[in-house]
Structure formats: C-alpha cells, structure tokens
Design a protein around this motif. Sequence first.
Motif, mmCIF file in Angstrom:
data_model
loop_
_atom_site.group_PDB
_atom_site.id
_atom_site.type_symbol
_atom_site.label_atom_id
_atom_site.label_comp_id
_atom_site.label_asym_id
_atom_site.label_seq_id
_atom_site.Cartn_x
_atom_site.Cartn_y
_atom_site.Cartn_z
ATOM 1 N N ILE A 73 8.792 -14.086 4.370
ATOM 2 C CA ILE A 73 8.867 -12.955 3.203
ATOM 3 C C ILE A 73 9.670 -13.058 2.068
ATOM 4 C CG2 ILE A 73 9.529 -10.486 3.063
ATOM 5 C CD1 ILE A 73 8.749 -9.997 6.177
ATOM 6 N N ARG A 74 10.727 -13.670 2.522
ATOM 7 C CA ARG A 74 11.640 -14.039 1.145
ATOM 8 C C ARG A 74 11.135 -14.946 0.140
ATOM 9 N NH1 ARG A 74 17.124 -16.540 3.309
ATOM 10 N NH2 ARG A 74 15.657 -17.957 3.538
ATOM 11 N N ASN A 75 10.485 -15.842 0.787
ATOM 12 C CA ASN A 75 9.634 -16.573 -0.221
ATOM 13 C C ASN A 75 8.425 -16.023 -1.029
ATOM 14 O OD1 ASN A 75 11.275 -18.647 0.594
ATOM 15 N ND2 ASN A 75 9.651 -19.635 1.962
ATOM 16 N N ARG A 76 8.061 -14.748 -0.629
ATOM 17 C CA ARG A 76 6.827 -14.399 -1.457
ATOM 18 C C ARG A 76 7.485 -13.139 -2.239
ATOM 19 N NH1 ARG A 76 2.321 -14.003 1.305
ATOM 20 N NH2 ARG A 76 1.462 -12.508 -0.384
ATOM 21 N N LEU A 77 8.622 -12.779 -2.166
ATOM 22 C CA LEU A 77 9.199 -11.840 -3.020
ATOM 23 C C LEU A 77 10.096 -12.500 -4.248
ATOM 24 C CD1 LEU A 77 10.003 -9.239 -0.343
ATOM 25 C CD2 LEU A 77 7.962 -9.188 -1.777
ATOM 26 N N PRO A 78 10.286 -11.631 -5.373
ATOM 27 C CA PRO A 78 11.082 -12.056 -6.181
ATOM 28 C C PRO A 78 12.414 -12.505 -5.991
ATOM 29 C CG PRO A 78 10.036 -10.000 -6.938
ATOM 30 C CD PRO A 78 9.714 -10.269 -5.514
ATOM 31 N N PRO A 79 13.034 -13.766 -6.703
ATOM 32 C CA PRO A 79 14.306 -14.398 -5.977
ATOM 33 C C PRO A 79 15.301 -12.980 -6.049
ATOM 34 C CG PRO A 79 12.988 -15.708 -7.643
ATOM 35 C CD PRO A 79 12.291 -14.402 -7.741
ATOM 36 N N GLY A 80 16.260 -13.159 -4.947
ATOM 37 C CA GLY A 80 17.332 -12.387 -4.783
ATOM 38 C C GLY A 80 16.936 -10.709 -4.432
ATOM 39 N N SER A 81 15.869 -10.489 -4.469
ATOM 40 C CA SER A 81 15.407 -9.109 -4.233
ATOM 41 C C SER A 81 15.333 -8.802 -2.647
ATOM 42 C CB SER A 81 14.070 -8.797 -4.767
ATOM 43 O OG SER A 81 13.018 -9.438 -4.176
ATOM 44 N N GLU A 137 0.829 -1.211 -0.072
ATOM 45 C CA GLU A 137 -0.081 0.020 -0.015
ATOM 46 C C GLU A 137 0.844 1.102 0.069
ATOM 47 O OE1 GLU A 137 -3.853 -1.885 2.290
ATOM 48 O OE2 GLU A 137 -2.419 -0.382 3.481
ATOM 49 N N LEU A 138 2.004 1.320 0.622
ATOM 50 C CA LEU A 138 2.802 2.330 0.753
ATOM 51 C C LEU A 138 3.823 2.743 -0.510
ATOM 52 C CD1 LEU A 138 3.932 2.261 4.461
ATOM 53 C CD2 LEU A 138 2.016 3.708 3.269
ATOM 54 N N GLY A 139 3.628 1.522 -1.215
ATOM 55 C CA GLY A 139 4.448 1.566 -2.598
ATOM 56 C C GLY A 139 5.810 1.326 -2.206
ATOM 57 N N LEU A 140 6.367 0.591 -1.415
ATOM 58 C CA LEU A 140 7.738 0.267 -1.021
ATOM 59 C C LEU A 140 8.196 -0.940 -1.573
ATOM 60 C CD1 LEU A 140 7.386 1.123 3.003
ATOM 61 C CD2 LEU A 140 8.499 2.628 0.842
ATOM 62 N N GLU A 141 9.544 -0.996 -1.752
ATOM 63 C CA GLU A 141 10.429 -2.243 -2.216
ATOM 64 C C GLU A 141 11.321 -2.664 -0.962
ATOM 65 O OE1 GLU A 141 13.592 -3.627 -5.773
ATOM 66 O OE2 GLU A 141 12.824 -1.460 -5.501
ATOM 67 N N LEU A 142 10.712 -3.563 -0.386
ATOM 68 C CA LEU A 142 11.461 -4.364 0.584
ATOM 69 C C LEU A 142 12.729 -5.135 0.141
ATOM 70 C CD1 LEU A 142 10.909 -4.427 3.573
ATOM 71 C CD2 LEU A 142 9.656 -6.559 3.324
ATOM 72 N N LYS A 143 13.956 -4.468 0.891
ATOM 73 C CA LYS A 143 15.074 -4.952 0.556
ATOM 74 C C LYS A 143 15.683 -5.872 1.765
ATOM 75 C CE LYS A 143 16.777 -3.869 -2.638
ATOM 76 N NZ LYS A 143 16.834 -4.504 -4.053
ATOM 77 N N PHE A 144 15.418 -5.607 2.877
ATOM 78 C CA PHE A 144 16.186 -6.364 4.180
ATOM 79 C C PHE A 144 15.051 -6.773 5.174
ATOM 80 C CE2 PHE A 144 19.594 -4.039 2.115
ATOM 81 C CZ PHE A 144 20.670 -5.273 1.790
ATOM 82 N N GLY A 145 15.111 -8.009 5.862
ATOM 83 C CA GLY A 145 14.482 -8.228 7.001
ATOM 84 C C GLY A 145 15.611 -8.290 8.127
ATOM 85 N N LEU A 146 15.465 -7.535 9.065
ATOM 86 C CA LEU A 146 16.452 -7.599 10.409
ATOM 87 C C LEU A 146 15.808 -8.170 11.368
ATOM 88 C CD1 LEU A 146 17.331 -5.145 8.296
ATOM 89 C CD2 LEU A 146 18.247 -3.973 10.021
ATOM 90 N N ASN A 147 16.774 -9.261 12.173
ATOM 91 C CA ASN A 147 16.416 -9.634 13.282
ATOM 92 C C ASN A 147 17.246 -9.104 14.398
ATOM 93 O OD1 ASN A 147 14.172 -11.709 12.608
ATOM 94 N ND2 ASN A 147 15.733 -12.189 11.041
ATOM 95 N N THR A 148 16.732 -8.656 15.340
ATOM 96 C CA THR A 148 17.454 -8.240 16.465
ATOM 97 C C THR A 148 18.293 -9.403 17.082
ATOM 98 O OG1 THR A 148 15.709 -7.952 17.809
ATOM 99 C CG2 THR A 148 16.267 -6.056 16.904
#
Length: 273
Positions: A111-119, A87-98
């Motif tokens: 999330i990685r499995n839902r997005l284009p490979p390598g993105s 909705e916000l028109g964002l391109e997600l690049k990284f998922g950070l775990n503390t």
Amino acid sequence: MLSAPEVLKNASSEGESWTGNSKLVEWVHNSCGQGSAGVVNGLIFRQLFDKESSTFTYILGDELSREAVIIDPVDTLVERDLSFIGELGLELKFGLNTHAHADHVTGTSLIRNRLPPGSFKSVISASSGAKADVKVKQGSKIHFGNRFLQVRLTPGHTAGCACFVLDDDSRVFTGDTLLVRGCGRTDFQEGDSSTLYKSVHEQLFTLPDQCSVFPAHDYRGRTSSSIREEKRFNPRLGGGKTEKDFVAIMKELKLSTPKLIDVAVPKNMACGV
C-alpha cells in the motif's frame, strides 16, 4: 460537480457551522453520489474478509476530513482495499498491524508503495521487534481526522500483540488476542498462556460491556461480538475461567502449524517486504 470531500472542505474552511451536523454531512455525500458508506457518529466503517486466511481487514474513516486507516491488510487483496478506499473518497494515512501474523503477509508495504511518498505510514507495536514507520506503545494514539484509535498492548499470542480501541470505547480491534468465542494460540512466536489471560482480563475485559469486538480472524462466519458476550460465553477466557483453567485448556489444544508461517513471519517482521 464538486465531490463530497471538496464541498465539506470548502464549507469547513469558510467557517460554516452545519459541517458538524452528521445528517447534513451524510446528505452531502449522498447528493454527490458517494453514499454514506455506513456512517455512524461521524465514522465510516467497513469490514472486509480474506477467505484464504480467514482474515478480517478493517477500514475506518473520519467523515468530515476523509482521512482513514486500515487495520490488518492482506498482501493479496491490496487492489481490493485501495479500490474500496478510492470509491469512498478516503485518504489513507496509516496501516495498522495488530501483530506479525503467521498465516498471511501484511499488505502495508505494498500500500505504501502505491501511494504518494510520505502520505502513508505502517504501524506496529514496538514490542513486536518488527519494522514499521511508526512503532507504538501502551496508550499511543493513531489519529485520522477528528478520530483516533488508542493502543492497548496485549501480549500472549505473540510478544508484540496490540489491540486498537476507538476513541469513544464503542469498538475494539483485537487481532488474535481475543476472537469470537476463542483466542489466539500460545504455542509459538513467544506465546504464553498466562500472559494472554492477563492481557485479556486487564486490557480488554475492562472495556465497557457494550464495546463491540472486531477480531483479526474467524473461521465460522462470525463477524463480531461484544465484551459482554465474551466475558460470559468465551469457552476459554469467560464464564469465570481462572488463569489456571485457561493454561490447562491451551495446553490441551492440538493445532497444526500454519502453512504459511515460514514465509509470513519473516516477511511480516520486515513490514511485508
């Protein structure tokens, strides 16, 4: 009708100088029906909450490029997060775990499995021993567009805890290392009270007083704090408490075992798989 990201991308590629004006950029987003998404100084920011584990998930995006990161996503709320990002028109690049959480499973693999490979790439500290696409160390930077988060290693709650400081020192995402008027427990996952005390005082309390603190959890409805507040009012770590005081406080805590620990920790060590 072009979307706001398309308008800005076209203008930027043609060398238009107005794309550096935050008010004009915000106007473009509003005019294209996407809203400003809480834009402050070129940063899109959202704090989301999981009531089951009392976990905060954070989305940060660069206003111009629309590149974004997500911090501490929860597996059961991946649909919510991806819908919000879309909705916000964002391109997600990284998922950070503390760190490798004990009370919920990370959503980074889903999330990685839902997005284009390598993105999209998952991120965790190298000292955690957990699997991830990117393993960060002290001082590492995670870039998204023109913004970045810098890593400060803060072991003590677990051996692999890391905090993420925004590039202008205005916000720090503290995981379980520092909570609002509290901190993470130190009685399992290689926890150590003395180490946690040093991490907070050397890595977090050295940030500017006005730096906003955004923790991984809160159980009393408190969404954020500041370094100044925690230095003054944190009953475990602030107000002049010594390391000896802190160790004694943590030793006396009588905490129950997280109910999902036997499932969450093994999965989180494998990036949520």
